[in-house]
Design a protein around this motif. Sequence first.
Motif, PDB file in Angstrom:
ATOM      1  N   GLN A   1     -15.584  -4.160  75.576  1.00  0.00           N
ATOM      2  CA  GLN A   1     -16.375  -2.939  75.515  1.00  0.00           C
ATOM      3  C   GLN A   1     -17.856  -3.296  75.527  1.00  0.00           C
ATOM      4  O   GLN A   1     -18.248  -4.407  75.142  1.00  0.00           O
ATOM      5  N   ARG A   2     -18.678  -2.347  75.962  1.00  0.00           N
ATOM      6  CA  ARG A   2     -20.114  -2.597  76.019  1.00  0.00           C
ATOM      7  C   ARG A   2     -20.707  -2.751  74.625  1.00  0.00           C
ATOM      8  O   ARG A   2     -21.582  -3.573  74.385  1.00  0.00           O
ATOM      9  N   ILE A   3     -20.232  -1.947  73.668  1.00  0.00           N
ATOM     10  CA  ILE A   3     -20.679  -2.022  72.278  1.00  0.00           C
ATOM     11  C   ILE A   3     -19.482  -2.398  71.421  1.00  0.00           C
ATOM     12  O   ILE A   3     -18.434  -1.752  71.467  1.00  0.00           O
ATOM     13  N   VAL A   4     -19.622  -3.460  70.627  1.00  0.00           N
ATOM     14  CA  VAL A   4     -18.533  -3.972  69.806  1.00  0.00           C
ATOM     15  C   VAL A   4     -18.994  -4.042  68.362  1.00  0.00           C
ATOM     16  O   VAL A   4     -20.098  -4.533  68.079  1.00  0.00           O
ATOM     17  N   GLY A   5     -18.179  -3.545  67.440  1.00  0.00           N
ATOM     18  CA  GLY A   5     -18.513  -3.617  66.019  1.00  0.00           C
ATOM     19  C   GLY A   5     -17.534  -4.512  65.288  1.00  0.00           C
ATOM     20  O   GLY A   5     -16.328  -4.458  65.528  1.00  0.00           O
ATOM     21  N   PHE A   6     -18.039  -5.347  64.396  1.00  0.00           N
ATOM     22  CA  PHE A   6     -17.206  -6.162  63.523  1.00  0.00           C
ATOM     23  C   PHE A   6     -17.266  -5.548  62.132  1.00  0.00           C
ATOM     24  O   PHE A   6     -18.364  -5.385  61.587  1.00  0.00           O
ATOM     25  N   CYS A   7     -16.132  -5.214  61.561  1.00  0.00           N
ATOM     26  CA  CYS A   7     -16.141  -4.606  60.236  1.00  0.00           C
ATOM     27  C   CYS A   7     -15.130  -5.300  59.345  1.00  0.00           C
ATOM     28  O   CYS A   7     -14.139  -5.864  59.804  1.00  0.00           O
ATOM     29  N   GLY A   8     -15.401  -5.274  58.042  1.00  0.00           N
ATOM     30  CA  GLY A   8     -14.493  -5.913  57.107  1.00  0.00           C
ATOM     31  C   GLY A   8     -15.178  -6.163  55.783  1.00  0.00           C
ATOM     32  O   GLY A   8     -16.378  -5.928  55.617  1.00  0.00           O
ATOM     33  N   ASN A   9     -14.407  -6.644  54.811  1.00  0.00           N
ATOM     34  CA  ASN A   9     -14.940  -6.932  53.484  1.00  0.00           C
ATOM     35  C   ASN A   9     -15.944  -8.076  53.535  1.00  0.00           C
ATOM     36  O   ASN A   9     -15.997  -8.848  54.504  1.00  0.00           O
ATOM     37  N   ASN A  10     -16.723  -8.213  52.490  1.00  0.00           N
ATOM     38  CA  ASN A  10     -17.645  -9.336  52.390  1.00  0.00           C
ATOM     39  C   ASN A  10     -16.875 -10.650  52.420  1.00  0.00           C
ATOM     40  O   ASN A  10     -15.824 -10.789  51.784  1.00  0.00           O
ATOM     41  N   GLY A  11     -17.403 -11.619  53.149  1.00  0.00           N
ATOM     42  CA  GLY A  11     -16.826 -12.955  53.157  1.00  0.00           C
ATOM     43  C   GLY A  11     -15.757 -13.201  54.201  1.00  0.00           C
ATOM     44  O   GLY A  11     -15.230 -14.316  54.269  1.00  0.00           O
ATOM     45  N   VAL A  12     -15.436 -12.200  55.036  1.00  0.00           N
ATOM     46  CA  VAL A  12     -14.373 -12.429  56.026  1.00  0.00           C
ATOM     47  C   VAL A  12     -14.896 -13.136  57.279  1.00  0.00           C
ATOM     48  O   VAL A  12     -14.110 -13.599  58.099  1.00  0.00           O
ATOM     49  N   GLY A  13     -16.218 -13.205  57.461  1.00  0.00           N
ATOM     50  CA  GLY A  13     -16.761 -13.983  58.573  1.00  0.00           C
ATOM     51  C   GLY A  13     -17.471 -13.189  59.635  1.00  0.00           C
ATOM     52  O   GLY A  13     -17.646 -13.672  60.759  1.00  0.00           O
ATOM     53  N   LYS A  14     -17.958 -11.989  59.317  1.00  0.00           N
ATOM     54  CA  LYS A  14     -18.622 -11.166  60.327  1.00  0.00           C
ATOM     55  C   LYS A  14     -19.930 -11.814  60.793  1.00  0.00           C
ATOM     56  O   LYS A  14     -20.172 -11.973  61.988  1.00  0.00           O
ATOM     57  N   THR A  15     -20.772 -12.201  59.825  1.00  0.00           N
ATOM     58  CA  THR A  15     -22.030 -12.850  60.184  1.00  0.00           C
ATOM     59  C   THR A  15     -21.780 -14.198  60.851  1.00  0.00           C
ATOM     60  O   THR A  15     -22.501 -14.595  61.776  1.00  0.00           O
ATOM     61  N   ASN A  16     -20.751 -14.910  60.410  1.00  0.00           N
ATOM     62  CA  ASN A  16     -20.427 -16.208  61.014  1.00  0.00           C
ATOM     63  C   ASN A  16     -20.058 -16.060  62.484  1.00  0.00           C
ATOM     64  O   ASN A  16     -20.386 -16.922  63.307  1.00  0.00           O
ATOM     65  N   LEU A  17     -19.377 -14.966  62.819  1.00  0.00           N
ATOM     66  CA  LEU A  17     -19.019 -14.725  64.218  1.00  0.00           C
ATOM     67  C   LEU A  17     -20.270 -14.449  65.052  1.00  0.00           C
ATOM     68  O   LEU A  17     -20.405 -14.953  66.180  1.00  0.00           O
ATOM     69  N   LEU A  18     -21.187 -13.672  64.504  1.00  0.00           N
ATOM     70  CA  LEU A  18     -22.454 -13.455  65.203  1.00  0.00           C
ATOM     71  C   LEU A  18     -23.205 -14.769  65.398  1.00  0.00           C
ATOM     72  O   LEU A  18     -23.805 -15.010  66.452  1.00  0.00           O
ATOM     73  N   ASP A  19     -23.162 -15.621  64.381  1.00  0.00           N
ATOM     74  CA  ASP A  19     -23.861 -16.902  64.476  1.00  0.00           C
ATOM     75  C   ASP A  19     -23.227 -17.800  65.535  1.00  0.00           C
ATOM     76  O   ASP A  19     -23.922 -18.560  66.219  1.00  0.00           O
TER      77      ASP A  19
END
Length: 357
Positions: A28-46
Motif C-alpha cells: 500500500q502507498r501508506i503503511v502503519g505499524f501498530c502495537g504495544n510498546n516494545g514490539v519493534g515498531k521503531t526498530n522496523l523503521l530504523d
Amino acid sequence: MQAVLFALKDISLVQFKNYGQASFRFDQRIVGFCGNNGVGKTNLLDAIYYLCFTKSYFTRSDQQNVRKGAAGFRIEGHFEKQGQLTDVVCILRETGRKEFISAGEPYEKFSHHIGRFPCVIIAPDDVQIITGGSEERRRFLDALLSQLDPDYLQNLIEYNRVLQQRNSFLKSQAEKRLTDRHLLEVYNSQLVRPGNWLFERRRSFLQDLLPLAAQYYKTIAGTDEPVALTYESQLLNSSFADLLHQGREKDLYLQRTGAGIHKDDIDIRYSDLPFKSIASQGQRKSLLFALKLAEYETLRQDKGFPPILLLDDVFEKMDAERMHNLLDQVCLRDQGTDLHHRHPRRPHPPRNGPARR
C-alpha cells in the motif's frame, strides 16, 4: 492506476535488534505499524533507514543493533524505482565487519550509496533540531545535502578528516610545548579548500530551503506566526583563511579549531526572540515538521519522485488543527508519497506484518 515511481516493496530482518527473523511486505502507498510498546515498531523503521543510509538513525554503533545473544545481523530489502526492482543488503558480520550490497555488487565506499534511495525520517527526539545545539541543525543540513549531491558528502568527509588531524596536531603541539607553524599552515590550506566549497553550497542551498520551511510552518500552524530562519556562519563576514590565521594563537592555546563551517548554524527567531526559548511544544514540533517537509519537497524536486517518508509517533503534543494540517501535507497533497508510520496507540501488535491503513 498510478505508476510507482519509488517504493520499498519488502524487507527482511535477521538478528536485528529485537527481531530474530521477520519479513514484511508493503503493498500500500501508506503503511502503519501498530502495537504495544516494545514490539519493534521503531526498530522496523530504523531497519528501513539502514537500507537507505547504510547506518542506524538512532544509534552510532552497529553493534548496538545486534539482537541480544547474537553475533551479527542482516537486513535485506527490495526497492522499486521508476519500474526497476533493486535489492539492497546490509550485513554485520560476527567479526564486526559491515558489508553493504546493492544489485549484487558490494560497495567499496558506503558513501556512494547515499542518495540512491532517498528517505526522510521524523522521530520524537528530532525536536532537538529545534531546541538543541548547533550541531543538531548542521547534522540535519548535512544529511539532506548529502542525499542531493555526492560532491557535498565527499567534501564533508574530507573537511572532517582534516579538521580531526588539525585538532590532533594542536593537541600534540601543546603536549610537546612546540609550535610548528609551517605544518599548521599546511593543515590550514587543506582545510580551507573543502571548507570554502561547503560554505558556498550551504549558503546557496539555504536561500531556498529556509523560506520553504517558513512557509510550511505557517501552513501547519494555520496562522501567520512571525517565525524567521537565517543561516549563520563565520565565513559570511571573513574569509576562512583569514579566520584561521587570526585565530592561530587561540587555537594553539585551546587545542582545537575555533573557526570554520563546523560552527555554522541556522538561527531561528520568533518576533526577534530565540524561538526555542519562547515557543510551545506544539510550535516546536510544527517547526520540526516544517523543516522535514521542506527536506522532503526538496528531495522530491531533485530526484523527480517522492522519497520514502518515515514517521515515528509524531503526533504527541499536537493540537487537532496542526495534526490535520500535517496529515494533509504528507498524505493528501502528493499522491506519490510512500509513507511508513509507526503508531503506538493500538492495543494489539500485528501478527503477520505491519497493519495497512
